[in-house]
Design an enzyme around this catalytic site. Structure first.
Site, PDB file in Angstrom:
ATOM      1  N   GLU A   1       0.797  -1.228   0.000  1.00 17.74           N
ATOM      2  CA  GLU A   1       0.000   0.000   0.000  1.00 17.74           C
ATOM      3  C   GLU A   1       0.827   1.274   0.000  1.00 17.74           C
ATOM      4  OE1 GLU A   1       0.392  -2.285   2.396  1.00 17.74           O
ATOM      5  OE2 GLU A   1       0.328  -1.408   4.407  1.00 17.74           O
TER       6      GLU A   1
ATOM      7  N   HIS B   1      -8.059  -4.002  -1.250  1.00 24.43           N
ATOM      8  CA  HIS B   1      -7.261  -4.113  -0.026  1.00 24.43           C
ATOM      9  C   HIS B   1      -6.207  -3.002   0.063  1.00 24.43           C
ATOM     10  CE1 HIS B   1      -5.331  -6.371   3.323  1.00 24.43           C
ATOM     11  NE2 HIS B   1      -4.240  -5.767   2.856  1.00 24.43           N
ATOM     12  N   GLU B   2      -5.412  -2.870  -0.990  1.00 24.31           N
ATOM     13  CA  GLU B   2      -4.329  -1.864  -0.933  1.00 24.31           C
ATOM     14  C   GLU B   2      -4.907  -0.453  -0.861  1.00 24.31           C
ATOM     15  OE1 GLU B   2      -1.832  -3.226  -0.040  1.00 24.31           O
ATOM     16  OE2 GLU B   2      -2.131  -5.237  -0.850  1.00 24.31           O
TER      17      GLU B   2
ATOM     18  N   HIS C   1      -6.024   0.532   2.654  1.00 25.54           N
ATOM     19  CA  HIS C   1      -4.940   0.980   3.536  1.00 25.54           C
ATOM     20  C   HIS C   1      -4.789   2.506   3.532  1.00 25.54           C
ATOM     21  CE1 HIS C   1      -2.960  -2.498   5.261  1.00 25.54           C
ATOM     22  NE2 HIS C   1      -2.836  -3.114   4.094  1.00 25.54           N
TER      23      HIS C   1
ATOM     24  N   GLU D   1      -3.762  -4.490   9.376  1.00 23.55           N
ATOM     25  CA  GLU D   1      -4.281  -5.464   8.401  1.00 23.55           C
ATOM     26  C   GLU D   1      -5.706  -5.935   8.706  1.00 23.55           C
ATOM     27  OE1 GLU D   1      -3.029  -5.816   5.611  1.00 23.55           O
ATOM     28  OE2 GLU D   1      -0.963  -5.158   5.891  1.00 23.55           O
TER      29      GLU D   1
ATOM     30  N   ASP E   1       8.606 -10.247  10.458  1.00 26.31           N
ATOM     31  CA  ASP E   1       8.249 -11.061   9.284  1.00 26.31           C
ATOM     32  C   ASP E   1       7.915 -12.503   9.668  1.00 26.31           C
ATOM     33  OD1 ASP E   1       8.554  -8.963   7.571  1.00 26.31           O
ATOM     34  OD2 ASP E   1      10.484  -9.592   6.749  1.00 26.31           O
TER      35      ASP E   1
ATOM     36  N   TYR F   1      -4.846 -10.527   9.783  1.00 24.46           N
ATOM     37  CA  TYR F   1      -5.767 -10.213   8.686  1.00 24.46           C
ATOM     38  C   TYR F   1      -7.191 -10.679   9.004  1.00 24.46           C
ATOM     39  CZ  TYR F   1      -1.813  -9.150   5.596  1.00 24.46           C
ATOM     40  OH  TYR F   1      -0.709  -8.591   5.025  1.00 24.46           O
TER      41      TYR F   1
HETATM   42  N1  BES Z   1       1.044  -4.484   3.635  1.00 26.95           N
HETATM   43  C1  BES Z   1       0.729  -5.763   3.130  1.00 26.95           C
HETATM   44  C2  BES Z   1       1.941  -6.524   2.646  1.00 26.95           C
HETATM   45  C3  BES Z   1       2.988  -6.737   3.708  1.00 26.95           C
HETATM   46  C4  BES Z   1       2.651  -7.108   4.996  1.00 26.95           C
HETATM   47  C5  BES Z   1       4.307  -6.575   3.392  1.00 26.95           C
HETATM   48  C6  BES Z   1       3.644  -7.286   5.958  1.00 26.95           C
HETATM   49  C7  BES Z   1       5.286  -6.758   4.356  1.00 26.95           C
HETATM   50  C8  BES Z   1       4.961  -7.115   5.640  1.00 26.95           C
HETATM   51  C9  BES Z   1      -0.306  -5.691   2.013  1.00 26.95           C
HETATM   52  O1  BES Z   1      -1.258  -4.707   2.216  1.00 26.95           O
HETATM   53  C10 BES Z   1      -1.043  -6.980   2.023  1.00 26.95           C
HETATM   54  O2  BES Z   1      -1.658  -7.265   3.007  1.00 26.95           O
HETATM   55  N2  BES Z   1      -0.994  -7.725   0.944  1.00 26.95           N
HETATM   56  C11 BES Z   1      -1.713  -8.962   0.814  1.00 26.95           C
HETATM   57  C12 BES Z   1      -2.998  -8.678   0.081  1.00 26.95           C
HETATM   58  C13 BES Z   1      -4.138  -9.614   0.324  1.00 26.95           C
HETATM   59  C14 BES Z   1      -4.530  -9.733   1.746  1.00 26.95           C
HETATM   60  C15 BES Z   1      -5.351  -9.178  -0.505  1.00 26.95           C
HETATM   61  C16 BES Z   1      -0.815  -9.917   0.056  1.00 26.95           C
HETATM   62  O3  BES Z   1       0.275  -9.505  -0.335  1.00 26.95           O
HETATM   63  O4  BES Z   1      -1.156 -11.061  -0.118  1.00 26.95           O
HETATM   64 ZN    ZN Z   2      -2.558  -5.190   3.815  1.00 26.75          ZN
END
Ligand code: BES
Ligand code: ZN
Length: 644
Positions: free
Chosen positions: A315, A339-340, A343, A362, A417, A425
């Site tokens: 995002e 989703h993005e 955010h 999230e 991580d 989520y």
């Molecule tokens: N911000 C996240 C991706 C992220 C989270 C990167 C934690 C690094 C550390 C992004 O918004 C996200 O949640 N992406 C998901 C989307 C899905 C839930 C629709 C993904 O990448 O799968």
């Molecule tokens: Zn996200």
């Protein structure tokens, strides 16, 4: 990571948010926060000390002494050396009187020189780069005298920077030009900018990027839609953002508008397919504004990245980074865009203060995402998406360490991580869905709008959220939800009995059909699958038993051509089932899939499943050896642990 302390946020008020805020950003005069620091030197030592400071255990930054609020970046993008080279000017304010150093986070950065701005000129100053911690990187301490409020650091990134991926021309769609992009969340900004890399910090910025002339550079800032290609790009980000939202991308990119304020940047061959897939973006922005208040970031553009991007999306403000693996041709996976975009309210506007509060980011976003999907595509699809997520969550928690099933997770001594899962989520989303059901949609929507407004451009802890929730919802409508129930949701492991269980009639029908087929009462040709949507296919595949015979798998494949599915989510579900049932006919397709996609969510479960058997492990090692150079450093890190 070596942390001997555990910090518990107590009555933290507002963030150490940036000072140069735009007019629509409510300014708060409370600049300090109360933190309870629990010293954990011995098990029986329960000593607690109250302090006026806020600490993030994933940052070395002295954010309790110094408020970093703005930076100016000057970098050359050197593809030959795989390095960003130049300097950053960091502007800060003092929160206490006796500040003699600015403490920053770095990882694998070569620091050449440090200077401070004194009496209208730059003066060299001393600095110390500490030994590297595996999770946190190297602490950089820059000496500052009493009269300075700006430090310049000359530095160079290293080719292995965890937050950058350098792609050769062969690794791009067009095969002619190199590509580089960043991914800073959670704690990787420090691998390409020396900074106080904590989400509790908010900074505005400007940047100049020098690149090869034929390439376009973009950042999480204002990007002029008709920028001329000249290898010299200027960016301004006047809104204060946390460091994990700093982002850049450089490549052979073209732009096409979708509306006055939305558009797509992509390599030329991907531009039209991306536009066709994502042309609902403007409507998404509009419905979100109707529900949750104005979009406050100016433009909303998408940058389509190479398939090695390790996430679905990121995002980055004003410019979401998007995997091309969701370009399915039928808009079936565009919840990623919802989703993005979501955010821009939950996350970028109201941020988690530490990574232990990640669910605030999230969970809220997954909730808003699904509301956007409901507005645009109707209740049925939104319900199916919730049902798929919840089933995924129920399966996932069975295998997770119990402590990782808590919303307000304890990350002491852990890399953020490592705690990444569906819990922040979907459990977070279900918590909000639960509140929505209890208080009614109208009341809950009004609460959320106010919540976003009250905390705009700030970072928030779970404790602060709980206080706000109590005052503005629980106490206002007494006897609807007890504080105890809230405690269970936020602080207890596993899934609460009160968790909503979204069910879709379409899925129930599929379950009955599957049962009839398994009982040999119906043939596959008799299943009413002609009109199934991608979501129905996913539900169907995910709920097939893992002891299907080779004959049954072959029948399924023949009837529905699942091995050849061009939908990456369906292919993923099918390939996983094929591995569990030893259906070897998929192996060539699996190999192509693993070599051409680097999105962790889609490939990690497949490698894990492969490693369960001896033959699978041989296959995994062979394919990984081929695929690894094309994966992002973060995916390499995850997979190095799995494919040993
Ligand atoms: N911000 C996240 C991706 C992220 C989270 C990167 C934690 C690094 C550390 C992004 O918004 C996200 O949640 N992406 C998901 C989307 C899905 C839930 C629709 C993904 O990448 O799968
Ligand atoms: Zn996200």
């Amino acid at each position: 990571m070596k942390t001997s302390y555990k910090y518990l946020m107590l009555a933290a008020a507002v963030g150490l948010a940036g000072c140069q805020q735009e007019s629509d950003q409510p300014q708060s005069d409370e600049q300090t926060v109360v933190v309870e620091k629990k010293v954990e030197t011995k098990k029986d030592n329960k000593e607690t000390v109250k302090q006026v400071k806020r600490v993030d255990e994933h940052s070395y930054g002295n954010i309790d002494e110094v408020n970093l609020h703005h930076f100016d970046l000057e970098l050359t993008v050197n593809f030959e050396a795989k390095a960003l080279e130049g300097f950053v000017d960091l502007s800060f304010k003092r929160l206490t009187d006796d500040v003699s150093e600015l403490v920053l986070d770095t990882r694998d950065i070569t620091v050449e020189k440090a200077q401070q701005w004194v009496d209208g000129q730059w003066q060299d100053t001393s600095f110390e780069l500490a030994e590297k911690d595996a999770d946190l990187g190297s602490k950089l301490t820059v000496a500052v005298n009493d009269s300075t409020n700006k430090v310049r650091v000359y530095y160079k990134t290293q080719p292995q920077a965890s937050g950058l991926q350098w792609l050769t021309p062969e690794q791009t769609a067009g095969k002619k030009h190199p590509f580089v992009y960043s991914q800073a969340q959670a704690i990787h900004a420090r691998s390409f900018i020396p900074i106080q890399d904590s989400p509790a910090v908010r900074v505005t910025y400007t940047a100049n990027l020098k690149t090869p002339k034929e390439l376009l550079a973009l950042m999480s800032a204002f990007n002029e839609p008709d920028t001329e290609l000249d290898g010299d790009y200027h960016f301004e980000m006047p809104q204060a953002i946390p460091p994990y939202l700093i982002a850049l991308g450089v490549g052979n990119l073209e732009f096409k508008a979708m509306s006055d304020r939305t558009g797509v940047y992509a390599e030329p061959s991907l531009l039209e397919p991306a536009i066709a897939e994502f042309d609902d973006t403007e409507r998404m922005v509009q419905v979100t504004e109707e529900m949750y208040g104005p979009y406050r970031w100016g433009r909303y553009d998408l940058l389509i990245l190479p398939p090695s991007f390790p996430y679905g999306g990121m995002e980055n403000p004003r410019l979401s980074f998007i995997t091309p693996t969701v370009i399915a041709g039928d808009k079936s996976l565009v919840n990623l865009i919802a989703h993005e975009l979501a955010h821009s309210w939950s996350g970028n506007l109201v941020t988690n203060a530490t990574w232990e509060d990640f669910w605030l980011n999230e969970g809220f976003t997954s909730y808003v995402e699904n509301r956007i999907m409901e507005e645009l595509f109707g209740e049925e699809r939104a319900t199916m998406e919730r049902a798929l997520s919840v089933q995924g969550l129920r399966d996932e928690v069975k295998a997770l360490p119990k402590e990782f099933t808590i919303l307000n997770v304890d990350l002491d001594g852990r890399d953020p991580d490592d705690a990444f899962s569906g819990v922040p989520y979907t459990k977070g989303q279900m918590f909000l869905t639960y509140l929505e059901k209890k208080f009614g949609r109208e009341v809950f929507d009004a609460f959320l709008v106010e919540y976003f407004n009250a905390h705009a451009f700030q970072s928030l802890t779970t404790e602060e959220f709980k206080k706000y929730l109590k005052k503005n919802l629980l106490d206002k409508y007494p006897d609807v939800v007890s504080p105890d129930e809230i405690e269970i949701w936020i602080h207890e492991a596993m899934l609460p009995p009160t968790m909503p269980n979204p069910t879709s009639d379409a899925f129930t029908t599929i379950d009955a059909e599957t049962k009839a087929w398994l009982a040999a009462e119906k043939s596959l040709a008799d299943l009413d699958s002609g009109e199934w949507t991608v979501h129905e296919w996913l539900h169907f595949i995910n709920n097939l038993p893992e002891d299907l015979s080779q004959k049954q798998m072959t029948q399924l494949d023949k009837a529905f051509e699942l091995t050849d599915s061009s939908n990456n989510e369906i292919a993923h579900a099918w390939l996983l089932l094929a591995l569990k049932t030893n259906y070897d006919a998929v192996m060539p397709r699996l190999e192509t899939y693993l070599v051409s996609i680097g999105r962790r969510k889609l490939i990690v479960p497949l490698y894990k499943q492969l490693m369960e058997t001896e033959d699978g492990a041989v296959f995994a090692k062979r394919v990984y050896k081929m695929a690894r150079p094309g994966y992002h450093p973060l995916a390499q890190g995850t997979l190095d642990e799995i494919v040993k």
